[in-house]
Write a protein that holds these residues in place. Structure first.
Motif, PDB file in Angstrom:
ATOM      1  N   TYR A  35      24.211  87.589  17.412  1.00  0.00           N
ATOM      2  CA  TYR A  35      24.258  87.195  18.821  1.00  0.00           C
ATOM      3  C   TYR A  35      24.997  85.875  19.037  1.00  0.00           C
ATOM      4  CZ  TYR A  35      21.488  90.818  21.095  1.00  0.00           C
ATOM      5  OH  TYR A  35      21.071  91.996  21.636  1.00  0.00           O
ATOM      6  N   VAL A  36      24.993  84.998  18.035  1.00  0.00           N
ATOM      7  CA  VAL A  36      25.847  83.811  18.137  1.00  0.00           C
ATOM      8  C   VAL A  36      27.287  84.299  18.291  1.00  0.00           C
ATOM      9  CG1 VAL A  36      26.792  81.814  16.904  1.00  0.00           C
ATOM     10  CG2 VAL A  36      24.330  82.274  16.817  1.00  0.00           C
ATOM     11  N   GLY A  37      27.624  85.337  17.507  1.00  0.00           N
ATOM     12  CA  GLY A  37      28.958  85.915  17.597  1.00  0.00           C
ATOM     13  C   GLY A  37      29.216  86.522  18.972  1.00  0.00           C
ATOM     14  N   TYR A  38      28.266  87.311  19.413  1.00  0.00           N
ATOM     15  CA  TYR A  38      28.442  88.026  20.684  1.00  0.00           C
ATOM     16  C   TYR A  38      28.628  87.057  21.844  1.00  0.00           C
ATOM     17  CZ  TYR A  38      27.305  91.225  24.546  1.00  0.00           C
ATOM     18  OH  TYR A  38      27.335  91.964  25.691  1.00  0.00           O
ATOM     19  N   THR A  39      27.735  86.069  21.926  1.00  0.00           N
ATOM     20  CA  THR A  39      27.813  85.150  23.064  1.00  0.00           C
ATOM     21  C   THR A  39      29.050  84.257  22.960  1.00  0.00           C
ATOM     22  OG1 THR A  39      26.200  83.809  21.853  1.00  0.00           O
ATOM     23  CG2 THR A  39      25.359  85.125  23.662  1.00  0.00           C
ATOM     24  N   SER A  40      29.419  83.857  21.730  1.00  0.00           N
ATOM     25  CA  SER A  40      30.648  83.062  21.579  1.00  0.00           C
ATOM     26  C   SER A  40      31.849  83.867  22.059  1.00  0.00           C
ATOM     27  CB  SER A  40      30.876  82.673  20.118  1.00  0.00           C
ATOM     28  OG  SER A  40      29.808  81.909  19.633  1.00  0.00           O
ATOM     29  N   ARG A  41      31.860  85.146  21.689  1.00  0.00           N
ATOM     30  CA  ARG A  41      32.981  86.003  22.095  1.00  0.00           C
ATOM     31  C   ARG A  41      33.021  86.117  23.608  1.00  0.00           C
ATOM     32  NH1 ARG A  41      33.288  91.583  22.629  1.00  0.00           N
ATOM     33  NH2 ARG A  41      31.390  92.010  21.449  1.00  0.00           N
ATOM     34  N   GLU A 101      37.236  82.563  17.463  1.00  0.00           N
ATOM     35  CA  GLU A 101      37.156  82.124  16.064  1.00  0.00           C
ATOM     36  C   GLU A 101      35.696  81.863  15.681  1.00  0.00           C
ATOM     37  OE1 GLU A 101      39.508  82.400  14.046  1.00  0.00           O
ATOM     38  OE2 GLU A 101      41.309  82.459  15.297  1.00  0.00           O
ATOM     39  N   ALA A 102      34.966  81.197  16.581  1.00  0.00           N
ATOM     40  CA  ALA A 102      33.545  80.941  16.311  1.00  0.00           C
ATOM     41  C   ALA A 102      32.794  82.265  16.207  1.00  0.00           C
ATOM     42  CB  ALA A 102      32.946  80.068  17.410  1.00  0.00           C
ATOM     43  N   ALA A 103      33.171  83.214  17.049  1.00  0.00           N
ATOM     44  CA  ALA A 103      32.517  84.519  17.023  1.00  0.00           C
ATOM     45  C   ALA A 103      32.724  85.181  15.661  1.00  0.00           C
ATOM     46  CB  ALA A 103      33.075  85.406  18.138  1.00  0.00           C
ATOM     47  N   LEU A 104      33.985  85.171  15.198  1.00  0.00           N
ATOM     48  CA  LEU A 104      34.282  85.797  13.905  1.00  0.00           C
ATOM     49  C   LEU A 104      33.469  85.152  12.785  1.00  0.00           C
ATOM     50  CD1 LEU A 104      38.118  86.474  13.759  1.00  0.00           C
ATOM     51  CD2 LEU A 104      36.233  88.106  13.910  1.00  0.00           C
ATOM     52  N   ALA A 105      33.395  83.827  12.808  1.00  0.00           N
ATOM     53  CA  ALA A 105      32.656  83.132  11.754  1.00  0.00           C
ATOM     54  C   ALA A 105      31.183  83.562  11.777  1.00  0.00           C
ATOM     55  CB  ALA A 105      32.781  81.624  11.934  1.00  0.00           C
ATOM     56  N   ALA A 106      30.632  83.716  12.973  1.00  0.00           N
ATOM     57  CA  ALA A 106      29.224  84.114  13.081  1.00  0.00           C
ATOM     58  C   ALA A 106      29.024  85.552  12.590  1.00  0.00           C
ATOM     59  CB  ALA A 106      28.755  83.980  14.520  1.00  0.00           C
ATOM     60  N   GLU A 139      30.919  96.276  14.874  1.00  0.00           N
ATOM     61  CA  GLU A 139      31.515  96.641  16.161  1.00  0.00           C
ATOM     62  C   GLU A 139      31.943  95.389  16.927  1.00  0.00           C
ATOM     63  OE1 GLU A 139      32.514  97.896  19.983  1.00  0.00           O
ATOM     64  OE2 GLU A 139      30.769  96.623  19.680  1.00  0.00           O
ATOM     65  N   TYR A 140      31.055  94.433  17.036  1.00  0.00           N
ATOM     66  CA  TYR A 140      31.388  93.198  17.760  1.00  0.00           C
ATOM     67  C   TYR A 140      32.581  92.510  17.118  1.00  0.00           C
ATOM     68  CZ  TYR A 140      26.894  93.303  20.256  1.00  0.00           C
ATOM     69  OH  TYR A 140      25.843  93.619  21.041  1.00  0.00           O
ATOM     70  N   ARG A 141      32.577  92.483  15.780  1.00  0.00           N
ATOM     71  CA  ARG A 141      33.675  91.816  15.096  1.00  0.00           C
ATOM     72  C   ARG A 141      34.993  92.532  15.400  1.00  0.00           C
ATOM     73  NH1 ARG A 141      34.426  90.992   8.689  1.00  0.00           N
ATOM     74  NH2 ARG A 141      34.345  93.240   8.853  1.00  0.00           N
ATOM     75  N   GLY A 142      34.927  93.883  15.431  1.00  0.00           N
ATOM     76  CA  GLY A 142      36.122  94.653  15.776  1.00  0.00           C
ATOM     77  C   GLY A 142      36.670  94.223  17.134  1.00  0.00           C
TER      78      GLY A 142
END
Lengths: 344, 227
Positions: free
Chosen positions: B108-114, B120-125, B141-144
């Protein structure tokens, strides 16, 4: 519509949970993409040592009354573990009623054999080739003790059994022999064909155009093939670590009065002749047969005719394309994995 | 006030389309109130649950913004969405500070950053989530989608194939996202290289065909049956 929405939901809801299912004990399955984790009986867990022992036993000729036959005599790795005969021939020369089935992805079978519904595990199935005497296959009935004594006297075997069954008082037993071969059979997993590279690896050049056209025919309702040969193994329902997807898939495609189990089509180009009695020598002959069923679809309606069978004749082009598709289901790596196995 | 009403009706509409929601996972069970002192893990779960509540609201505002025509209302809804994505991001960040092994919270850190445009922050998460839980479909999926936003097409395609083998529902979702990337690039005056876009379009069409042909290969597909 409700069904579709529910499916989408379930896929979302379950998807995560499924993938986090832990692997069975410490055994690591090396599964092709898209393949589920096989079910393993609680009383016969997988281990590398057991699989290695089972592999050796599968090719062991001392497991026959004549000392000249093994499982591999009828299940030859080069033919995707079938034997090239219309019907199999036992150790003493007697013909069996049916052809030897290919042993491909049998870990996922719900039932075993062309016509039997009641044989539900590899362990149970194995008693037939080992012990049957009408007709004889390997002919070990009454000789279990002496075969085990022979193997126990062989230092490598006695080591192999001890490694495979470390907690047993007596390692070399008939029961352990059966369990080891079954564990080996569960590793006969084949899913690296050109079709798989196309579908799962995204290698869009892996399939020739003819095979892609054949794939479209195969999965069309008109041809109906995927109505019976469904699932990742092209063999209808299956069993995996999550359970069974349904009843064993039996159907009549007109080759017999009784329903026959829908066989896998993986590696089918290697397993001629075809059907439970080996009546068709080539895939072309199989397709001609399905086409003639389609041609007479109208007049057969209402009879025993399975509605999933082709609804019209298949054109010459469709038949060639279907054959190209079926050939794309051959997994060369699976066959070469066992090249030379069993030769002394 | 106005927004509230519209949001509610949008919500009712959306409840029929589950795929539009965040799919990172739901709330977690909390320990009984009478149990001993709260551990960092328990606190992390609390923050996580707060974050999930907040992120659902953010998703609703964003979805309703997409349906609103009036530019002012649209902007207000988007603003609400951004505010809530930021506050939920803060909750998820607290959660992973308390418990760095919480892969759901990393996801979710990734999702909300995205959602806030910080790819970039999303990918790292997502990397953290996937390192903790290899093959985690939601993170894949989110990373995609993050790869797409960064125009990293081969990576997005690989993410699709990884999902296709394990979770057809999420794979379909990512394929739809790739398809709309193609549409956006075609419409944009200075989009990606046209040859690349057309090649990707062909790829999307072939994958869609493969997916529909082979639906019966999966457990869900075989249960649905087709006769």
């Amino acid at each position: 519509m409700a069904k579709v929405a529910c499916l989408a939901w379930c896929a979302l809801a379950l998807g995560g949970a499924l993938a986090q299912e832990p692997q069975h004990a410490d055994y690591v399955w090396r599964l092709p993409r898209g393949f589920p984790t096989p079910a393993v009986p609680a009383d016969n867990p997988m281990s590398e040592a057991k699989v290695a022992l089972g592999r050796r036993l599968f090719f062991e000729r001392r497991l026959s009354v004549t000392g000249r036959s093994s499982c591999a005599s009828c299940h030859d790795p080069a033919r995707s573990f079938s034997d090239g005969r219309a019907v199999a021939v036992g150790a003493t020369g007697a013909a069996l009623p049916h052809s030897a089935m290919a042993l491909v992805n049998v870990a996922y079978n719900i039932s075993f054999g062309w016509t039997r519904l009641d044989v539900r595990s590899l362990e149970a199935q194995m008693l037939e080739p080992l012990l049957n005497d009408h007709p004889v296959e390997l002919g070990l009935a009454g000789r279990q003790q002496s075969v085990c004594a022979q193997l126990a006297a062989d230092p490598t075997y006695s080591e192999n059994f001890a490694a495979a069954f470390p907690h047993a008082g007596v390692a070399v037993t008939f029961e352990h022999l059966v369990k080891a071969i079954a564990a080996f059979e569960r590793t006969l997993i084949s899913g690296r064909s050109a079709f798989d590279r196309y579908v799962f690896d995204g290698d869009h050049a892996a399939l020739p155009e003819a095979a892609k056209r054949g794939m479209a025919v195969f999965f069309s309702r008109e041809a109906g093939c995927a109505g019976c040969h469904s699932g990742f193994n092209f063999a209808g329902n299956w069993r995996d670590a999550q359970g069974e997807t349904g009843k064993p898939s039996f159907a009549s495609n007109g080759t017999s009065e009784r329903a026959i189990r829908v066989p896998t089509l993986r590696n089918v180009a290697l397993t001629a002749p075809y059907m439970h009695d080996g009546r068709f020598p080539t895939l072309e002959a199989v397709l001609d047969y399905y086409s003639s069923l389609g041609e007479h679809a109208q007049s057969r309606r209402g009879s025993r005719y399975d509605p999933r069978l082709p609804r019209a004749a298949l054109s010459a082009r469709q038949r060639t394309d279907l054959v190209a598709f079926l050939r794309s289901l051959t997994d060369e790596a699976f066959v070469s994995r066992f090249a030379g196995a069993g030769s002394p | 006030m106005h927004i509230r009403v519209e949001v509610l009706s949008a919500c009712m509409l959306l409840s029929a389309v589950p795929a539009a929601w965040a799919n990172g996972g739901g709330a977690m069970e909390m320990p009984q109130a009478n149990s001993r002192e709260e551990s960092p893990q328990d606190k992390a779960k609390e923050r996580y649950n707060d974050g999930v509540r907040e992120v659902r609201k953010a998703d609703r505002f964003q979805d309703s913004a997409a349906q609103l025509v009036d530019p002012a209302k649209k902007e207000r809804a988007l603003h609400e969405a951004r505010t809530r994505y930021s506050s939920s991001l803060a909750k998820f960040q607290e959660a992973v500070q308390l418990d760095a092994n919480m892969h759901e919270a990393w996801n979710y850190v990734g999702y909300t950053s995205r959602k806030l445009g910080n790819y970039e922050a999303a990918l790292a998460a997502y990397e953290r989530a996937l390192a903790l839980k290899p093959g985690y479909p939601e993170a894949l999926e989110y990373r995609g989608e993050a790869f797409l936003a960064l125009n990293r097409i081969p990576d997005a395609q690989q993410a699709y194939l990884d999902l296709f083998a394990t979770n057809r529902g999420l794979a379909d979702k990512l394929l739809a996202a790739i398809k709309s990337w193609v549409a956006t690039q075609r419409a944009a005056a200075s989009g990606a290289d046209p040859a690349t876009v057309e090649e990707l379009d062909k790829w999307v069409q072939e994958r869609a065909q493969i997916a529909s042909q082979t639906a019966a290969l999966t457990r869900e597909g075989s249960a649905a049956g087709w006769h």
